[in-house]
Design a protein around this motif. Structure first.
Motif, mmCIF file in Angstrom:
data_model
loop_
_atom_site.group_PDB
_atom_site.id
_atom_site.type_symbol
_atom_site.label_atom_id
_atom_site.label_comp_id
_atom_site.label_asym_id
_atom_site.label_seq_id
_atom_site.Cartn_x
_atom_site.Cartn_y
_atom_site.Cartn_z
ATOM 1 N N PHE A 34 51.230 -23.797 -46.924
ATOM 2 C CA PHE A 34 52.073 -23.426 -48.075
ATOM 3 C C PHE A 34 51.435 -22.621 -49.289
ATOM 4 C CE2 PHE A 34 55.305 -26.559 -46.755
ATOM 5 C CZ PHE A 34 54.369 -27.511 -46.033
ATOM 6 N N TYR A 36 52.258 -22.861 -53.208
ATOM 7 C CA TYR A 36 53.041 -23.016 -54.323
ATOM 8 C C TYR A 36 52.762 -22.080 -55.654
ATOM 9 C CZ TYR A 36 54.378 -27.284 -51.609
ATOM 10 O OH TYR A 36 54.993 -28.084 -51.011
ATOM 11 N N GLY A 43 56.375 -27.450 -63.480
ATOM 12 C CA GLY A 43 55.782 -28.200 -62.543
ATOM 13 C C GLY A 43 55.448 -26.855 -61.362
ATOM 14 N N MET B 31 59.053 -41.647 -50.141
ATOM 15 C CA MET B 31 57.875 -41.384 -50.724
ATOM 16 C C MET B 31 58.010 -40.637 -52.265
ATOM 17 S SD MET B 31 55.618 -42.905 -48.934
ATOM 18 C CE MET B 31 54.888 -42.926 -47.078
ATOM 19 N N PHE B 33 55.268 -39.432 -55.356
ATOM 20 C CA PHE B 33 53.549 -39.336 -55.598
ATOM 21 C C PHE B 33 53.617 -39.005 -56.997
ATOM 22 C CE2 PHE B 33 53.256 -39.113 -51.073
ATOM 23 C CZ PHE B 33 54.010 -38.160 -50.681
ATOM 24 N N TYR B 35 50.672 -37.274 -59.552
ATOM 25 C CA TYR B 35 49.442 -36.648 -59.637
ATOM 26 C C TYR B 35 49.034 -36.360 -61.118
ATOM 27 C CZ TYR B 35 50.275 -34.798 -54.918
ATOM 28 O OH TYR B 35 50.568 -34.645 -53.666
ATOM 29 N N LEU B 43 45.586 -30.420 -58.599
ATOM 30 C CA LEU B 43 46.070 -31.489 -58.577
ATOM 31 C C LEU B 43 45.112 -32.766 -58.016
ATOM 32 C CD1 LEU B 43 49.713 -30.353 -57.036
ATOM 33 C CD2 LEU B 43 48.757 -30.471 -59.581
ATOM 34 N N LEU B 45 45.565 -36.606 -56.768
ATOM 35 C CA LEU B 45 46.649 -37.769 -56.515
ATOM 36 C C LEU B 45 46.372 -38.933 -57.050
ATOM 37 C CD1 LEU B 45 49.381 -38.379 -54.906
ATOM 38 C CD2 LEU B 45 47.683 -38.806 -52.878
ATOM 39 N N THR B 48 50.619 -43.023 -54.178
ATOM 40 C CA THR B 48 51.986 -42.846 -53.750
ATOM 41 C C THR B 48 52.711 -44.219 -53.971
ATOM 42 O OG1 THR B 48 50.900 -41.614 -51.989
ATOM 43 C CG2 THR B 48 52.995 -42.665 -51.408
ATOM 44 N N LEU B 92 52.134 -35.271 -63.136
ATOM 45 C CA LEU B 92 53.387 -34.707 -62.335
ATOM 46 C C LEU B 92 53.872 -35.611 -61.304
ATOM 47 C CD1 LEU B 92 51.507 -31.199 -61.493
ATOM 48 C CD2 LEU B 92 53.605 -31.478 -62.742
ATOM 49 N N GLY B 96 58.413 -35.963 -51.333
ATOM 50 C CA GLY B 96 58.244 -35.075 -50.025
ATOM 51 C C GLY B 96 59.617 -34.809 -49.513
ATOM 52 N N LYS B 99 60.335 -30.636 -43.849
ATOM 53 C CA LYS B 99 59.317 -29.677 -43.373
ATOM 54 C C LYS B 99 58.171 -29.902 -44.124
ATOM 55 C CE LYS B 99 62.903 -26.485 -41.463
ATOM 56 N NZ LYS B 99 63.588 -25.136 -41.295
ATOM 57 N N ASN B 100 57.949 -31.058 -44.724
ATOM 58 C CA ASN B 100 56.585 -31.387 -45.500
ATOM 59 C C ASN B 100 56.617 -30.672 -46.711
ATOM 60 O OD1 ASN B 100 55.694 -32.952 -43.298
ATOM 61 N ND2 ASN B 100 54.364 -31.506 -42.296
ATOM 62 N N ILE B 101 57.731 -30.013 -47.086
ATOM 63 C CA ILE B 101 57.717 -29.493 -48.553
ATOM 64 C C ILE B 101 57.639 -30.348 -49.717
ATOM 65 C CG2 ILE B 101 59.115 -27.926 -50.059
ATOM 66 C CD1 ILE B 101 60.225 -26.699 -47.453
ATOM 67 N N GLN B 102 56.753 -30.056 -50.780
ATOM 68 C CA GLN B 102 56.797 -31.148 -51.881
ATOM 69 C C GLN B 102 57.442 -30.495 -52.888
ATOM 70 O OE1 GLN B 102 52.556 -32.906 -51.269
ATOM 71 N NE2 GLN B 102 53.674 -33.798 -53.066
ATOM 72 N N PHE B 104 58.458 -30.714 -57.200
ATOM 73 C CA PHE B 104 57.629 -31.456 -58.423
ATOM 74 C C PHE B 104 58.674 -31.593 -59.616
ATOM 75 C CE2 PHE B 104 53.200 -31.532 -57.260
ATOM 76 C CZ PHE B 104 53.445 -30.849 -55.887
ATOM 77 N N GLY B 105 58.523 -32.495 -60.405
ATOM 78 C CA GLY B 105 58.957 -32.393 -61.718
ATOM 79 C C GLY B 105 58.231 -31.400 -62.548
ATOM 80 N N ALA B 106 58.745 -31.093 -63.862
ATOM 81 C CA ALA B 106 58.058 -30.227 -64.524
ATOM 82 C C ALA B 106 56.859 -30.625 -65.474
ATOM 83 C CB ALA B 106 59.135 -29.743 -65.691
#
Lengths: 113, 113
Positions: A34, A36, A43, B31, B33, B35, B43, B45, B48, B92, B96, B99-102, B104-106
């Motif tokens: 990916f 980003y 974010g 899930m 997360f 960060y 980032l 982590l 979780t 942050l 998830g 397709k494993n895309i994450q 995020f909040g702002a």
């Protein structure tokens, strides 16, 4: 373990210049890859992705090709705009990671008019 | 996709106090997360958070310093306890997706004086 190495920044370009941000990875398995982007004060958001070898992800004029033989996923854009100024993160994710991605250190791009 | 609302967006706090950051998702997710992103850095982590179980913390982060709640499938909080200037950072929230895309909040921009 899994890791992502990105080209160090910051990168400063003039408008309409060609952009390349290098990204290489190591992974215990067959990852999805990916890019980003994080605009100032926001974010991260997905820019593009590729899930298997030789796939090309593309969005907003940006492209990256999943190169398994060189374990790379370099980001390119033919003509950058001032609005592309942001921090770009390369990332990988494995299906065994429960949705978590491994991120590179980020590359700050500044485009000047 | 998922839309994440995170608040506060920023805060300035005194040393020794605590701040609770809220993360609300527009859909149910397994899930979540948390960060930390220090200025100019990638980032990291923190933990979780699964609904109905204790959060899983990464090396270097402990529950006493960063307690997390996950009362349901759309909400989580992270508390930064007994703050010091070294806790000044962007925090942050992420989830998830397919397709494993994450997503995020702002982010919450925290300054500790």
């Amino acid at each position: 373990g899994n890791s992502v190495t990105q080209m160090e920044g910051p990168v400063t370009l003039s408008e309409e210049a060609f952009l390349t941000i290098n990204c290489t990875y190591t992974a215990t398995g067959y990852p999805s890859l990916f890019w980003y982007v994080q605009y100032p004060g926001e974010g991260l958001q997905l820019l593009l992705k590729a899930t298997k070898a030789d796939d090309k992800g593309s969005n907003k004029g940006f492209e990256a090709t999943y190169r398994k033989e060189t374990t790379s996923f370099h980001l390119e854009k033919g003509s950058v705009q001032v609005s592309d100024s942001a921090v770009y993160f390369c990332a990988l994710s494995l299906n065994t990671n429960a949705g978590k991605s491994t991120f590179g250190d980020g590359t700050t791009l500044t485009v000047k008019p | 996709s998922a839309v994440i609302s995170q608040k506060p967006s920023r805060d300035i706090c005194q040393r020794g106090t605590s701040l609770t950051i809220q993360c609300q998702v527009d859909s149910q997710v397994t899930m979540m997360f948390w960060y930390r992103q220090q200025p100019g850095q990638s980032l990291t982590l923190i933990a979780t958070a699964n609904q109905g179980s204790e959060a899983t913390y990464e090396s270097g982060f402990v529950i006493d310093k960063f307690p997390i709640s996950r009362p349901n499938l759309t909400f989580s909080t992270l508390t930064v306890s007994n703050m010091s200037p070294e806790d000044s950072s962007i925090y942050l929230c992420s989830v998830g997706g397919a397709k494993n895309i994450q997503y995020f909040g702002a982010g919450t921009r925290l300054s500790v004086l």
